[in-house]
Design a protein around this motif. Structure first.
Motif, PDB file in Angstrom:
ATOM      1  N   VAL A  23       2.407  -2.598 -11.050  1.00  0.00           N
ATOM      2  CA  VAL A  23       3.457  -2.694 -12.064  1.00  0.00           C
ATOM      3  C   VAL A  23       4.187  -4.016 -11.867  1.00  0.00           C
ATOM      4  CG1 VAL A  23       5.568  -1.693 -12.989  1.00  0.00           C
ATOM      5  CG2 VAL A  23       3.739  -0.188 -12.181  1.00  0.00           C
ATOM      6  N   ASN A  24       3.944  -4.936 -12.774  1.00  0.00           N
ATOM      7  CA  ASN A  24       4.567  -6.258 -12.716  1.00  0.00           C
ATOM      8  C   ASN A  24       5.706  -6.280 -13.727  1.00  0.00           C
ATOM      9  OD1 ASN A  24       5.183  -8.930 -12.324  1.00  0.00           O
ATOM     10  ND2 ASN A  24       3.112  -9.695 -12.695  1.00  0.00           N
ATOM     11  N   VAL A  25       6.909  -6.040 -13.236  1.00  0.00           N
ATOM     12  CA  VAL A  25       8.069  -5.927 -14.117  1.00  0.00           C
ATOM     13  C   VAL A  25       8.267  -7.239 -14.883  1.00  0.00           C
ATOM     14  CG1 VAL A  25      10.546  -5.506 -14.252  1.00  0.00           C
ATOM     15  CG2 VAL A  25       9.152  -4.244 -12.598  1.00  0.00           C
ATOM     16  N   GLY A  26       8.396  -7.104 -16.194  1.00  0.00           N
ATOM     17  CA  GLY A  26       8.529  -8.271 -17.052  1.00  0.00           C
ATOM     18  C   GLY A  26       7.215  -8.759 -17.605  1.00  0.00           C
ATOM     19  N   ILE A  27       6.101  -8.249 -17.064  1.00  0.00           N
ATOM     20  CA  ILE A  27       4.770  -8.631 -17.538  1.00  0.00           C
ATOM     21  C   ILE A  27       4.067  -7.420 -18.167  1.00  0.00           C
ATOM     22  CG2 ILE A  27       2.535  -9.641 -16.935  1.00  0.00           C
ATOM     23  CD1 ILE A  27       4.902 -11.578 -16.695  1.00  0.00           C
ATOM     24  N   ASN A  28       3.756  -6.413 -17.355  1.00  0.00           N
ATOM     25  CA  ASN A  28       3.143  -5.204 -17.910  1.00  0.00           C
ATOM     26  C   ASN A  28       4.091  -4.003 -17.876  1.00  0.00           C
ATOM     27  OD1 ASN A  28       3.138  -4.457 -15.216  1.00  0.00           O
ATOM     28  ND2 ASN A  28       0.916  -4.266 -15.036  1.00  0.00           N
ATOM     29  N   TYR A  29       5.346  -4.269 -17.579  1.00  0.00           N
ATOM     30  CA  TYR A  29       6.391  -3.239 -17.602  1.00  0.00           C
ATOM     31  C   TYR A  29       7.620  -3.885 -18.230  1.00  0.00           C
ATOM     32  CZ  TYR A  29       9.609   0.409 -15.907  1.00  0.00           C
ATOM     33  OH  TYR A  29      10.536   1.424 -15.811  1.00  0.00           O
ATOM     34  N   ASP A  30       8.062  -3.347 -19.356  1.00  0.00           N
ATOM     35  CA  ASP A  30       9.154  -3.950 -20.117  1.00  0.00           C
ATOM     36  C   ASP A  30      10.471  -3.829 -19.354  1.00  0.00           C
ATOM     37  OD1 ASP A  30      11.067  -4.721 -22.081  1.00  0.00           O
ATOM     38  OD2 ASP A  30       9.654  -4.146 -23.658  1.00  0.00           O
ATOM     39  N   VAL A  31      11.193  -4.942 -19.231  1.00  0.00           N
ATOM     40  CA  VAL A  31      12.468  -4.906 -18.513  1.00  0.00           C
ATOM     41  C   VAL A  31      13.469  -3.983 -19.220  1.00  0.00           C
ATOM     42  CG1 VAL A  31      12.197  -7.175 -17.470  1.00  0.00           C
ATOM     43  CG2 VAL A  31      13.301  -6.973 -19.698  1.00  0.00           C
ATOM     44  N   LYS A  32      13.250  -3.714 -20.483  1.00  0.00           N
ATOM     45  CA  LYS A  32      14.150  -2.797 -21.194  1.00  0.00           C
ATOM     46  C   LYS A  32      14.112  -1.401 -20.587  1.00  0.00           C
ATOM     47  CE  LYS A  32      13.790  -5.201 -25.652  1.00  0.00           C
ATOM     48  NZ  LYS A  32      13.330  -5.096 -27.063  1.00  0.00           N
ATOM     49  N   ASP A  33      12.955  -1.046 -20.021  1.00  0.00           N
ATOM     50  CA  ASP A  33      12.819   0.267 -19.407  1.00  0.00           C
ATOM     51  C   ASP A  33      13.646   0.390 -18.129  1.00  0.00           C
ATOM     52  OD1 ASP A  33      11.079   1.085 -21.406  1.00  0.00           O
ATOM     53  OD2 ASP A  33       9.312   0.405 -20.312  1.00  0.00           O
ATOM     54  N   LEU A  34      14.022  -0.756 -17.541  1.00  0.00           N
ATOM     55  CA  LEU A  34      14.872  -0.711 -16.346  1.00  0.00           C
ATOM     56  C   LEU A  34      16.280  -0.208 -16.678  1.00  0.00           C
ATOM     57  CD1 LEU A  34      13.983  -4.019 -14.452  1.00  0.00           C
ATOM     58  CD2 LEU A  34      13.246  -1.706 -13.896  1.00  0.00           C
ATOM     59  N   LYS A  35      16.641  -0.290 -17.947  1.00  0.00           N
ATOM     60  CA  LYS A  35      17.989   0.141 -18.338  1.00  0.00           C
ATOM     61  C   LYS A  35      18.190   1.639 -18.147  1.00  0.00           C
ATOM     62  CE  LYS A  35      18.763  -3.624 -21.621  1.00  0.00           C
ATOM     63  NZ  LYS A  35      19.055  -4.009 -23.032  1.00  0.00           N
ATOM     64  N   ALA A  36      17.100   2.362 -17.982  1.00  0.00           N
ATOM     65  CA  ALA A  36      17.215   3.799 -17.727  1.00  0.00           C
ATOM     66  C   ALA A  36      17.749   4.087 -16.332  1.00  0.00           C
ATOM     67  CB  ALA A  36      15.847   4.467 -17.912  1.00  0.00           C
ATOM     68  N   PHE A  37      17.705   3.076 -15.444  1.00  0.00           N
ATOM     69  CA  PHE A  37      18.185   3.248 -14.075  1.00  0.00           C
ATOM     70  C   PHE A  37      19.672   2.887 -13.993  1.00  0.00           C
ATOM     71  CE2 PHE A  37      13.642   2.672 -13.693  1.00  0.00           C
ATOM     72  CZ  PHE A  37      13.279   3.561 -12.690  1.00  0.00           C
ATOM     73  N   ASP A  38      20.370   3.563 -13.114  1.00  0.00           N
ATOM     74  CA  ASP A  38      21.796   3.284 -12.953  1.00  0.00           C
ATOM     75  C   ASP A  38      22.042   1.940 -12.278  1.00  0.00           C
ATOM     76  OD1 ASP A  38      22.922   5.810 -14.010  1.00  0.00           O
ATOM     77  OD2 ASP A  38      21.830   6.695 -12.326  1.00  0.00           O
ATOM     78  N   SER A  39      21.105   1.532 -11.420  1.00  0.00           N
ATOM     79  CA  SER A  39      21.229   0.232 -10.770  1.00  0.00           C
ATOM     80  C   SER A  39      19.842  -0.311 -10.485  1.00  0.00           C
ATOM     81  CB  SER A  39      22.035   0.338  -9.471  1.00  0.00           C
ATOM     82  OG  SER A  39      22.274  -0.943  -8.924  1.00  0.00           O
ATOM     83  N   ILE A  40      19.769  -1.619 -10.354  1.00  0.00           N
ATOM     84  CA  ILE A  40      18.505  -2.313 -10.101  1.00  0.00           C
ATOM     85  C   ILE A  40      18.715  -3.262  -8.923  1.00  0.00           C
ATOM     86  CG2 ILE A  40      16.778  -3.888 -11.081  1.00  0.00           C
ATOM     87  CD1 ILE A  40      17.957  -2.976 -13.879  1.00  0.00           C
ATOM     88  N   VAL A  41      17.742  -3.309  -8.020  1.00  0.00           N
ATOM     89  CA  VAL A  41      17.794  -4.252  -6.902  1.00  0.00           C
ATOM     90  C   VAL A  41      16.526  -5.098  -6.943  1.00  0.00           C
ATOM     91  CG1 VAL A  41      18.228  -4.573  -4.451  1.00  0.00           C
ATOM     92  CG2 VAL A  41      18.982  -2.469  -5.561  1.00  0.00           C
ATOM     93  N   LEU A  42      16.691  -6.403  -7.068  1.00  0.00           N
ATOM     94  CA  LEU A  42      15.570  -7.328  -7.158  1.00  0.00           C
ATOM     95  C   LEU A  42      15.239  -7.873  -5.770  1.00  0.00           C
ATOM     96  CD1 LEU A  42      16.724  -9.287 -10.338  1.00  0.00           C
ATOM     97  CD2 LEU A  42      15.290  -7.235 -10.219  1.00  0.00           C
ATOM     98  N   CYS A  43      14.062  -7.535  -5.298  1.00  0.00           N
ATOM     99  CA  CYS A  43      13.615  -7.956  -3.960  1.00  0.00           C
ATOM    100  C   CYS A  43      12.218  -8.567  -4.053  1.00  0.00           C
ATOM    101  CB  CYS A  43      13.609  -6.766  -3.002  1.00  0.00           C
ATOM    102  SG  CYS A  43      15.205  -5.958  -2.784  1.00  0.00           S
ATOM    103  N   GLY A  44      12.025  -9.405  -5.066  1.00  0.00           N
ATOM    104  CA  GLY A  44      10.698  -9.927  -5.346  1.00  0.00           C
ATOM    105  C   GLY A  44      10.251 -11.090  -4.488  1.00  0.00           C
ATOM    106  N   GLY A  45      11.099 -11.560  -3.579  1.00  0.00           N
ATOM    107  CA  GLY A  45      10.696 -12.640  -2.681  1.00  0.00           C
ATOM    108  C   GLY A  45      10.770 -14.012  -3.317  1.00  0.00           C
ATOM    109  N   ALA A  46      10.441 -15.022  -2.516  1.00  0.00           N
ATOM    110  CA  ALA A  46      10.374 -16.414  -2.977  1.00  0.00           C
ATOM    111  C   ALA A  46       8.909 -16.802  -2.971  1.00  0.00           C
ATOM    112  CB  ALA A  46      11.191 -17.317  -2.053  1.00  0.00           C
ATOM    113  N   THR A  47       8.260 -16.670  -4.114  1.00  0.00           N
ATOM    114  CA  THR A  47       6.799 -16.758  -4.151  1.00  0.00           C
ATOM    115  C   THR A  47       6.260 -17.959  -4.923  1.00  0.00           C
ATOM    116  OG1 THR A  47       6.840 -15.193  -5.997  1.00  0.00           O
ATOM    117  CG2 THR A  47       6.443 -14.285  -3.806  1.00  0.00           C
ATOM    118  N   GLU A  48       7.142 -18.857  -5.360  1.00  0.00           N
ATOM    119  CA  GLU A  48       6.674 -20.089  -5.999  1.00  0.00           C
ATOM    120  C   GLU A  48       6.175 -21.047  -4.922  1.00  0.00           C
ATOM    121  OE1 GLU A  48       6.052 -20.975  -8.899  1.00  0.00           O
ATOM    122  OE2 GLU A  48       7.230 -19.762 -10.297  1.00  0.00           O
TER     123      GLU A  48
END
Length: 487
Positions: A214-239
Motif C-alpha cells: 500500500v503506497n499511500v498517495g499512489i495506490n491508496y488515496d490520501v482522502k481515505d486517511l481522513k477516516a483516521f483520527d490521527s496520522i503519523v508519517l514515518c516514511g523515512g528519507a528515501t530520496e
C-alpha cells in the motif's frame, strides 16, 4: 553498578566472526556469541561512575547501568524488563546501532568502554529464548484510530506505543513485507529477516493492523486517511543522492540501495528482474558509510573480481580526535566486518567521469585526488591536486552517497510544510506538522539518521499523538515536564 572493581579485573571482549572464507559463501549472520559467563563479566565492567554519560549518548535514554547490573547479578529477566522499558526493539539496535552510548561511556576515557551493544543483544536474545517477550494487548480500547505510514523502526515504535495506549493502529507499508529499510536496505548477513518477523508477529498479536503493498498517495488515496483520527508519517528519507558527473547515465552505475534491495529479495526467492550482479566485475563503491560497507560485503559474496572504495573526505584518525572529545561522537576510522572481507580503501578522491563504451556500458572511472581548504568563516573548499588524475577499470559503480531527504508525494498531497533541508516540518519534541492531526517522526522529520533515533522519535511522537487525541497520556517520555506544559 556492576562489580565495583570489575573494570579493573576484566578486559572488554567482543563477539568473534566466522572466517572470511566461510562467511562470504552465504548471507547469514556470522557472529559467534560469547558465553553467558563472559557476558556476565562484560556486565560487571560497568563502573559505579556517579554520572552515567551513556544515558546522554543514547537517544533512547536507555537505563544502561541498570541492565548491566542485572546481567552482572544474573538477573536476566529483570535486565530484559529494564531494557524494554525504553527500547521497543533492542534486537535491532543490538545488531545495527553504532552505539553512541559506548562512545560516551565514562570507562572509555581510560580503557575500552563497556560492550553495551553486545550486552543489549544478548539480553533480548535470552528473553526471546526463555519466552519472556510476549504480546501485551491493551486492556481497553479508546475508540480512536491512527494511521502510521511507513513500517521502519520509527513507524513500528510509534505503532506499538499508540497501541499500548489503547488506540486502534493501522500501519501502511508500500513494500510487500513490513520493516522498511530494515527489511530490504540492510543485508541479511547483518540482520536476518526472521528477527523482524518474530517481532512483527508480536505486534500483530497485540492488535496492530499491517497493510503491505500500500503506497499511500499512489495506490491508496490520501482522502481515505481522513477516516483516521490521527496520522503519523514515518516514511523515512528515501530520496537517493546522485552525482553531477559526466557519464552518470552509463549502464553499470547503480544506486546502492537498489543493489542491496535486489540481493535481499533474491535471498528470499522473490522475483527480481535483471538483478545487478558484481560477479567477475571490477566494482567501485563510492561512499564510505555503512551503506558503502554493505555494498562491499555483498560484492564480495557475489564474487567480484576486485572491490575498491572511494571517499571524498580525509581518512579519519585511528583514535578519537581532539576535535570530538569525550563524550561526543568521535571522528575516527571505522573498519567494518565487510571491509575485512576484502577492499581497497581510498580517501580524498573525487570521481570526474564515468567512462562508457560505444554501447553505453561502464568500463572505467576517471578520478583526481583532492584536498580540503579550510578558511575561517567560510565553507570548506574542495581543491583538485594537479597531476593526480587516474583511470580505474570498472564495470560496476555503486553510489552509496546517502539520502537527500523524504520523497515529495505525501507532503504535496497532504499539504505538509517542509523545512530548509526538505524534511517534513515538525518541531522536535512535538512532532506535529502544520496540519493539526498529522504528525511525523524519524528520518522523514529529521533527515537521514540512526536507527536508535528513529525508535526514539517514534516513541516520543506516539506520546504527542496520545496527548492530542486524549488530552493526557500515560505513555513514557524523556521530557515529561515539556509535555505537561503542552497540556
Amino acid at each position: 553498578m556492576g562489580k565495583v572493581t570489575g573494570f579493573k579485573e576484566f578486559e572488554r571482549q567482543d563477539e568473534k566472526y566466522t572466517s572470511v572464507k566461510d562467511r562470504v559463501k552465504d548471507y547469514k549472520e556470522f557472529t559467534v556469541p560469547l558465553s553467558e559467563k563472559e557476558i556476565t563479566k562484560q556486565g560487571s565492567r560497568c563502573m559505579d561512575c556517579g554520572i552515567p554519560f551513556c544515558h546522554s549518548g543514547c537517544p533512547l535514554g536507555n537505563l544502561i547501568p541498570d541492565f548491566n547490573h542485572m546481567v552482572h547479578q544474573g538477573e536476566w529477566q529483570k535486565a530484559s524488563w529494564i531494557l524494554h522499558s525504553t527500547n521497543n526493539f533492542p534486537e535491532f539496535t543490538g545488531r545495527l546501532c553504532p552505539a553512541p552510548c559506548e562512545q560516551a561511556c565514562v570507562l572509555g576515557i581510560i580503557e575500552d568502554p563497556v560492550s553495551i551493544e553486545n550486552i543489549e543483544k544478548n539480553i533480548v536474545e535470552r528473553a526471546f529464548k526463555e519466552g519472556w517477550i510476549k504480546s501485551q494487548p491493551p486492556k481497553n480500547r479508546t475508540g480512536k484510530t491512527v494511521a502510521v505510514v511507513g513500517s521502519g523502526p520509527a513507524g513500528l515504535a510509534t505503532a506499538q506505543q499508540l497501541n499500548r495506549a489503547g488506540h486502534t493502529v493501522t500501519v501502511f507499508e508500500r513494500d510487500d513485507e513490513v520493516g522498511g529499510l530494515l527489511r530490504y536496505g540492510i543485508p541479511n548477513f547483518k540482520l536476518e529477516k526472521g528477527i523482524i518477523d518474530r517481532r512483527v508477529s508480536i505486534l500483530e498479536a497485540e492488535g496492530i493492523i499491517f497493510k503491505t503493498n500500500v503506497n499511500v498517495g499512489i495506490n491508496y488515496d490520501v482522502k481515505d486517511l481522513k477516516a483516521f483520527d490521527s496520522i503519523v508519517l514515518c516514511g523515512g528519507a528515501t530520496e537517493k543522492r546522485s552525482l553531477p558527473t559526466p557519464g552518470i547515465d552509463a549502464d553499470g552505475v547503480v544506486q546502492a540501495m537498489e543493489f542491496l534491495t535486489q540481493q535481499t529479495k533474491v535471498v528470499f526467492d522473490k522475483e527480481v528482474k535483471e538483478q545487478v550482479l558484481a560477479t567477475d566485475k571490477n566494482v567501485i563503491v563510492i561512499g564510505g558509510g555503512d551503506t558503502g560497507s554493505d555494498c562491499i560485503g555483498t560484492s564480495n559474496r557475489h564474487g567480484a573480481k576486485s572491490v575498491v572504495n572511494f571517499e571524498i573526505m580525509p581518512k579519519p584518525p585511528g583514535h578519537r580526535s581532539p576535535t570530538t572529545p569525550w563524550p561526543f561522537w568521535p571522528l575516527k576510522l571505522k573498519t567494518s566486518s565487510s571491509h575485512k572481507e576484502g577492499v581497497e580503501r581510498n580517501w580524498l578522491i573525487n570521481t570526474k567521469e564515468f567512462v562508457k563504451d560505444e554501447n553505453g556500458k561502464l568500463i572505467a572511472l576517471k578520478t583526481v585526488n583532492v584536498e580540503w581548504k579550510m578558511v575561517p568563516g567560510e565553507r570548506p573548499k574542495l581543491i583538485e591536486i594537479a597531476g593526480t588524475e587516474k583511470t580505474w577499470p570498472c564495470e560496476l559503480a555503486l553510489l552509496a552517497l546517502g539520502f537527500t531527504g523524504p520523497e515529495d508525494t505525501l507532503a504535496n498531497k497532504l499539504g505538509i510544510d517542509r523545512d530548509i533541508r526538505s524534511n517534513y516540518k515538525a518541531e522536535y519534541g512535538k512532532y506535529q506538522t502544520n496540519v493539526k492531526n498529522i504528525f511525523t517522526a524519524g528520518d522523514m522529520r529529521r533527515g537521514q539518521s540512526l536507527i536508535v533515533w528513529a525508535i526514539s522519535e517514534g516513541r516520543e511522537a506516539a506520546r504527542q499523538v496520545d496527548l492530542f487525541l486524549m488530552g493526557k497520556s500515560e505513555l513514557p517520555s524523556k521530557d515529561i515536564a515539556g509535555d505537561l506544559v503542552a497540556m
